[in-house]
Scaffold this motif. Structure first.
Motif, PDB file in Angstrom:
ATOM      1  N   UNK A 169     -16.145  -0.223   1.464  1.00  0.00           N
ATOM      2  CA  UNK A 169     -15.008   0.661   1.289  1.00  0.00           C
ATOM      3  C   UNK A 169     -14.086   0.064   0.217  1.00  0.00           C
ATOM      4  N   UNK A 170     -13.636   0.891  -0.729  1.00  0.00           N
ATOM      5  CA  UNK A 170     -12.748   0.382  -1.770  1.00  0.00           C
ATOM      6  C   UNK A 170     -11.291   0.672  -1.429  1.00  0.00           C
ATOM      7  N   UNK A 171     -10.396   0.144  -2.249  1.00  0.00           N
ATOM      8  CA  UNK A 171      -8.957   0.288  -1.993  1.00  0.00           C
ATOM      9  C   UNK A 171      -8.506   1.741  -1.944  1.00  0.00           C
ATOM     10  N   UNK A 172      -9.205   2.626  -2.651  1.00  0.00           N
ATOM     11  CA  UNK A 172      -8.825   4.044  -2.661  1.00  0.00           C
ATOM     12  C   UNK A 172      -9.088   4.712  -1.318  1.00  0.00           C
ATOM     13  N   UNK A 173      -9.917   4.099  -0.505  1.00  0.00           N
ATOM     14  CA  UNK A 173     -10.239   4.637   0.814  1.00  0.00           C
ATOM     15  C   UNK A 173      -9.317   4.091   1.899  1.00  0.00           C
ATOM     16  N   UNK A 174      -8.381   3.226   1.516  1.00  0.00           N
ATOM     17  CA  UNK A 174      -7.491   2.575   2.474  1.00  0.00           C
ATOM     18  C   UNK A 174      -6.085   3.139   2.347  1.00  0.00           C
ATOM     19  N   UNK A 175      -5.316   3.013   3.419  1.00  0.00           N
ATOM     20  CA  UNK A 175      -3.938   3.512   3.421  1.00  0.00           C
ATOM     21  C   UNK A 175      -3.064   2.567   4.236  1.00  0.00           C
ATOM     22  N   UNK A 176      -1.808   2.467   3.810  1.00  0.00           N
ATOM     23  CA  UNK A 176      -0.831   1.633   4.499  1.00  0.00           C
ATOM     24  C   UNK A 176       0.435   2.457   4.716  1.00  0.00           C
ATOM     25  N   UNK A 177       0.921   2.489   5.950  1.00  0.00           N
ATOM     26  CA  UNK A 177       2.133   3.237   6.270  1.00  0.00           C
ATOM     27  C   UNK A 177       3.012   2.421   7.206  1.00  0.00           C
ATOM     28  N   UNK A 178       4.290   2.731   7.174  1.00  0.00           N
ATOM     29  CA  UNK A 178       5.216   2.249   8.189  1.00  0.00           C
ATOM     30  C   UNK A 178       5.913   3.472   8.754  1.00  0.00           C
ATOM     31  N   UNK A 188       6.569  -5.792   7.271  1.00  0.00           N
ATOM     32  CA  UNK A 188       5.937  -6.127   5.999  1.00  0.00           C
ATOM     33  C   UNK A 188       5.445  -7.559   5.929  1.00  0.00           C
ATOM     34  N   UNK A 189       6.232  -8.489   6.430  1.00  0.00           N
ATOM     35  CA  UNK A 189       5.818  -9.894   6.417  1.00  0.00           C
ATOM     36  C   UNK A 189       4.557 -10.080   7.261  1.00  0.00           C
ATOM     37  N   UNK A 190       4.560  -9.501   8.452  1.00  0.00           N
ATOM     38  CA  UNK A 190       3.399  -9.649   9.330  1.00  0.00           C
ATOM     39  C   UNK A 190       2.189  -8.922   8.766  1.00  0.00           C
ATOM     40  N   UNK A 191       2.393  -7.760   8.186  1.00  0.00           N
ATOM     41  CA  UNK A 191       1.293  -7.019   7.571  1.00  0.00           C
ATOM     42  C   UNK A 191       0.678  -7.827   6.428  1.00  0.00           C
ATOM     43  N   UNK A 192       1.518  -8.462   5.619  1.00  0.00           N
ATOM     44  CA  UNK A 192       1.020  -9.303   4.530  1.00  0.00           C
ATOM     45  C   UNK A 192       0.164 -10.452   5.022  1.00  0.00           C
ATOM     46  N   UNK A 213      -3.287  -8.796   6.052  1.00  0.00           N
ATOM     47  CA  UNK A 213      -4.139  -8.263   4.978  1.00  0.00           C
ATOM     48  C   UNK A 213      -3.808  -8.957   3.654  1.00  0.00           C
ATOM     49  N   UNK A 214      -3.997 -10.270   3.590  1.00  0.00           N
ATOM     50  CA  UNK A 214      -3.618 -11.007   2.377  1.00  0.00           C
ATOM     51  C   UNK A 214      -4.390 -10.556   1.140  1.00  0.00           C
ATOM     52  N   UNK A 215      -5.561  -9.968   1.337  1.00  0.00           N
ATOM     53  CA  UNK A 215      -6.337  -9.485   0.190  1.00  0.00           C
ATOM     54  C   UNK A 215      -5.654  -8.326  -0.534  1.00  0.00           C
ATOM     55  N   UNK A 216      -4.664  -7.718   0.094  1.00  0.00           N
ATOM     56  CA  UNK A 216      -3.941  -6.613  -0.540  1.00  0.00           C
ATOM     57  C   UNK A 216      -2.702  -7.088  -1.309  1.00  0.00           C
ATOM     58  N   UNK A 217      -2.421  -8.388  -1.270  1.00  0.00           N
ATOM     59  CA  UNK A 217      -1.310  -8.934  -2.051  1.00  0.00           C
ATOM     60  C   UNK A 217      -1.871  -9.355  -3.403  1.00  0.00           C
ATOM     61  N   UNK A 218      -1.309  -8.789  -4.463  1.00  0.00           N
ATOM     62  CA  UNK A 218      -1.817  -9.031  -5.808  1.00  0.00           C
ATOM     63  C   UNK A 218      -1.458 -10.401  -6.351  1.00  0.00           C
ATOM     64  N   UNK A 219      -2.045 -10.684  -7.494  1.00  0.00           N
ATOM     65  CA  UNK A 219      -1.777 -11.940  -8.196  1.00  0.00           C
ATOM     66  C   UNK A 219      -0.346 -11.946  -8.743  1.00  0.00           C
ATOM     67  N   UNK A 220       0.164 -13.132  -8.998  1.00  0.00           N
ATOM     68  CA  UNK A 220       1.473 -13.245  -9.637  1.00  0.00           C
ATOM     69  C   UNK A 220       1.416 -12.571 -11.003  1.00  0.00           C
ATOM     70  N   UNK A 221       2.558 -12.077 -11.453  1.00  0.00           N
ATOM     71  CA  UNK A 221       2.652 -11.332 -12.708  1.00  0.00           C
ATOM     72  C   UNK A 221       3.616 -12.063 -13.641  1.00  0.00           C
ATOM     73  N   UNK A 222       3.259 -12.151 -14.898  1.00  0.00           N
ATOM     74  CA  UNK A 222       4.120 -12.754 -15.923  1.00  0.00           C
ATOM     75  C   UNK A 222       4.702 -11.619 -16.768  1.00  0.00           C
ATOM     76  N   UNK A 280       6.224 -13.127  -8.197  1.00  0.00           N
ATOM     77  CA  UNK A 280       5.179 -13.297  -7.193  1.00  0.00           C
ATOM     78  C   UNK A 280       4.475 -11.979  -6.923  1.00  0.00           C
ATOM     79  N   UNK A 281       3.190 -12.060  -6.605  1.00  0.00           N
ATOM     80  CA  UNK A 281       2.392 -10.874  -6.329  1.00  0.00           C
ATOM     81  C   UNK A 281       2.954 -10.063  -5.170  1.00  0.00           C
ATOM     82  N   UNK A 282       2.849  -8.762  -5.310  1.00  0.00           N
ATOM     83  CA  UNK A 282       3.275  -7.844  -4.254  1.00  0.00           C
ATOM     84  C   UNK A 282       2.059  -7.052  -3.790  1.00  0.00           C
ATOM     85  N   UNK A 283       2.223  -6.259  -2.778  1.00  0.00           N
ATOM     86  CA  UNK A 283       1.114  -5.465  -2.266  1.00  0.00           C
ATOM     87  C   UNK A 283       0.591  -4.549  -3.368  1.00  0.00           C
TER      88      UNK A 283
END
Length: 140
Positions: free
Chosen positions: A1-10, A29-33, A36-45, A53-56
């Motif tokens: 399953x790819x990221x397009x098939x996934x959903x996150x809601x609060x 949000x902290x607990x969700x992170x 699912x740490x794989x959904x937190x992106x790389x740091x951005x310059x 720092x990377x965000x979801x």
């Protein structure tokens, strides 16, 4: 399953004061992170070489609920049909505690039926999440 098939809601109780809504979403949000740490992106310059720092990597829909909607939603999330979803809840039992050990002790004495949910975060297969929350309006 790819990221397009996934959903996150609060789903947050919109009848709460704005500060409690903000605190609830931050805690979820902290607990969700963590879950699912794989959904937190790389740091951005940025263009000035400053690091952010990377965000979801996917949107999080913020939905409007109330204590009855949240109670029903949490009840449904305990069923086998939805057992593969990542679910984070935040209730009055946790909210009234100042230290985590107090929460652990208190939760052990309070049956689930007596929890009043302030918010619930859900992550998983988009179609399954939509079956749960498709009718809920955005929190505005």
């Amino acid at each position: 399953m790819n990221d397009y098939d996934m959903k996150c809601v609060m789903v947050i109780d919109s009848e709460l004061p704005i500060g409690v809504i903000a605190n609830t979403s931050a805690i979820l949000g902290v607990t969700l992170g963590k879950q699912i740490p794989e959904q937190v992106g790389a740091d951005v310059i940025d263009a000035t070489e400053k690091t952010h720092l990377g965000i979801i990597t996917m949107p999080i829909a913020m939905l409007k609920g109330n204590k009855d909607v949240l109670k029903d939603l949490r009840k449904r999330l305990y069923t086998p049909e939805f057992s593969d979803l990542v679910v984070v809840d935040f209730s009055d039992v946790a909210q009234c505690c100042n230290v985590y050990s107090e929460y652990i002790t208190k939760a052990a004495c309070v049956p689930e039926k007596d929890h009043t949910y302030l918010g619930v975060a859900i992550y998983g297969e988009k179609k399954k999440v939509n079956r749960l929350i498709g009718f809920m309006p955005l929190l505005r």
